[in-house]
Design an enzyme around this catalytic site. Structure first.
Site, PDB file in Angstrom:
ATOM      1  N   CYS A 150       0.820  -1.209   0.000  1.00  0.00           N
ATOM      2  CA  CYS A 150       0.000   0.000   0.000  1.00  0.00           C
ATOM      3  C   CYS A 150       0.858   1.265   0.000  1.00  0.00           C
ATOM      4  CB  CYS A 150      -0.922  -0.022   1.226  1.00  0.00           C
ATOM      5  SG  CYS A 150      -1.967   1.428   1.336  1.00  0.00           S
ATOM      6  N   CYS A 173      -0.463   4.131   2.095  1.00  0.00           N
ATOM      7  CA  CYS A 173      -0.267   4.002   3.547  1.00  0.00           C
ATOM      8  C   CYS A 173       1.182   4.292   3.937  1.00  0.00           C
ATOM      9  CB  CYS A 173      -0.557   2.581   4.031  1.00  0.00           C
ATOM     10  SG  CYS A 173      -1.914   1.777   3.240  1.00  0.00           S
ATOM     11  N   ASP A 174       2.118   3.773   3.176  1.00  0.00           N
ATOM     12  CA  ASP A 174       3.504   3.734   3.647  1.00  0.00           C
ATOM     13  C   ASP A 174       4.493   4.591   2.855  1.00  0.00           C
ATOM     14  OD1 ASP A 174       2.758   1.914   5.643  1.00  0.00           O
ATOM     15  OD2 ASP A 174       2.820   0.270   4.212  1.00  0.00           O
TER      16      ASP A 174
END
Ligand code: NAP
Length: 307
Positions: free
Chosen positions: A131, A134-135
């Site tokens: 992701c 997300c990261d």
């Protein structure tokens, strides 16, 4: 006997829960392995209408959960392990115990696919992720790589150029599967370097257990090389969570539930909503819309059943 059993507590399942609860159908929502679904793995959601400043992904699902509870939806943790369709009701096995329901709304989503390399599970969160949203922000000013050649890989690679010093795009062929507009953008980007005809063979960690490189093998040459990266973003597609329904529900060649009309499946009283049936749009808002449609269709079905 349940009126409405909803499998999954992501955007689709929770929206179905809000609607069926408000219709006094007393739905039971089954929260599986990833309660809250894929939104819980994102940070800011900027494209869900109604939040001009954006909203934190986990907060958005938590709000939906509260909203469903407010109208009387019930929640249980459990994973569907079996399914037996019937004429006017269906039997669902939840962690070994059978339950019966008049309608079933399947909103069990899809899970990211992984490469299956040695030690993969343990590396997730230590320089291995599926992701970028997300990261990505954790990898400022360092090289990273994306594995895959579809729209997801292209989108993630472009997104990651905001943070990373360089983005290698590792693809097993020499042509991207991504749509032309995305592929053109990727290939024109100065920070993105495609690594064609290559497959990952090993994750290499430093002495702290964090990613330091990815070893890849040339598909044609067979030669192996190391690409120094701090994070590997795997974007090779998703697998729909439909295993318990194989043999009973009509699925497409990739395992996604086929919706016959609206959210109806081939079985009466069984509806499918969200990513478990949608590999095209895969958005929080489309999943929520389908959850709403499934709830309304389940409500009509129950009314007809009583008539
Ligand atoms: P996808 O289109 O199935 O692409 C998966 C990619 O991963 C392919 O390039 C595939 O290679 C590669 N791959 C699969 N298994 C692999 C393995 N074991 N090792 C190495 N590479 C592997 O999946 P997706 O990109 O997630 O897209 C799914 C759907 O969502 C598509 O319909 C896509 O158009 C849509 N989508 C749209 C957008 C957008 O429009 N903004 C964004 C994301 C996704 P091959 O090409 O060789 O098969």
């Amino acid at each position: 006997m349940e009126n409405v059993l909803i499998v999954g507590s992501g955007c689709a399942g929770l929206t179905a829960a809000i609607y069926t609860a408000r219709a006094n159908l007393n739905p039971l929502v089954l929260e599986g392995r990833e309660p809250g679904g894929q939104l819980t793995t994102t940070t800011m959601v900027e494209n869900f209408p109604g939040f001009p400043e954006g909203i934190d992904g986990p907060m958005l699902v938590m709000n939906m959960h509260k909203q469903a509870e407010r109208f009387g939806a019930r929640f249980e943790y459990g994973v569907v392990t079996g399914f037996e369709p019937g004429e006017k009701s269906h039997r669902v096995e939840i962690d070994g115990a059978w339950r019966e329901t008049r309608t079933l709304i399947i909103a069990s989503g899809a899970s990211a696919r992984w490469l299956g390399l040695p030690g993969e599970r343990g590396k997730i969160g230590h320089g291995l992720t599926s992701c970028a949203t997300c990261d990505g922000a954790f990898y400022r000013g360092v090289p990273v790589c994306v594995v895959g050649g579809g729209d997801s890989a292209a989108e993630e690679a472009i997104f990651l150029t905001r943070f990373a010093s360089k983005v290698y795009l590792i693809h097993r062929r020499d042509e991207l599967r991504a749509s032309k507009i995305m592929a053109d953008r990727v290939l024109a980007h100065e920070k993105i370097e495609p690594v064609w005809n290559s497959v990952p063979v090993e994750y290499l960690s430093d002495d702290k257990g964090e990613m330091r490189a990815l070893r890849v093998r040339g598909v044609k040459s067979g030669a192996e090389s190391e690409i120094g990266v701090k994070c590997v973003f795997v974007a090779i597609g998703h697998t729909p969570n439909t295993a318990p329904f194989v043999g009973h529900l009509d699925l497409d060649e990739n395992g996604y539930i086929i919706q016959k009309s609206g959210t109806r499946t081939n079985l009466p009283g069984v509806f499918a909503a969200g990513d478990v049936a949608d590999h095209v749009y895969r958005q929080a808002i489309t999943a929520a819309g389908q959850g709403c449609a499934a709830a309304l269709e389940a409500e009509h079905y129950l009314t007809d059943l009583e008539a």
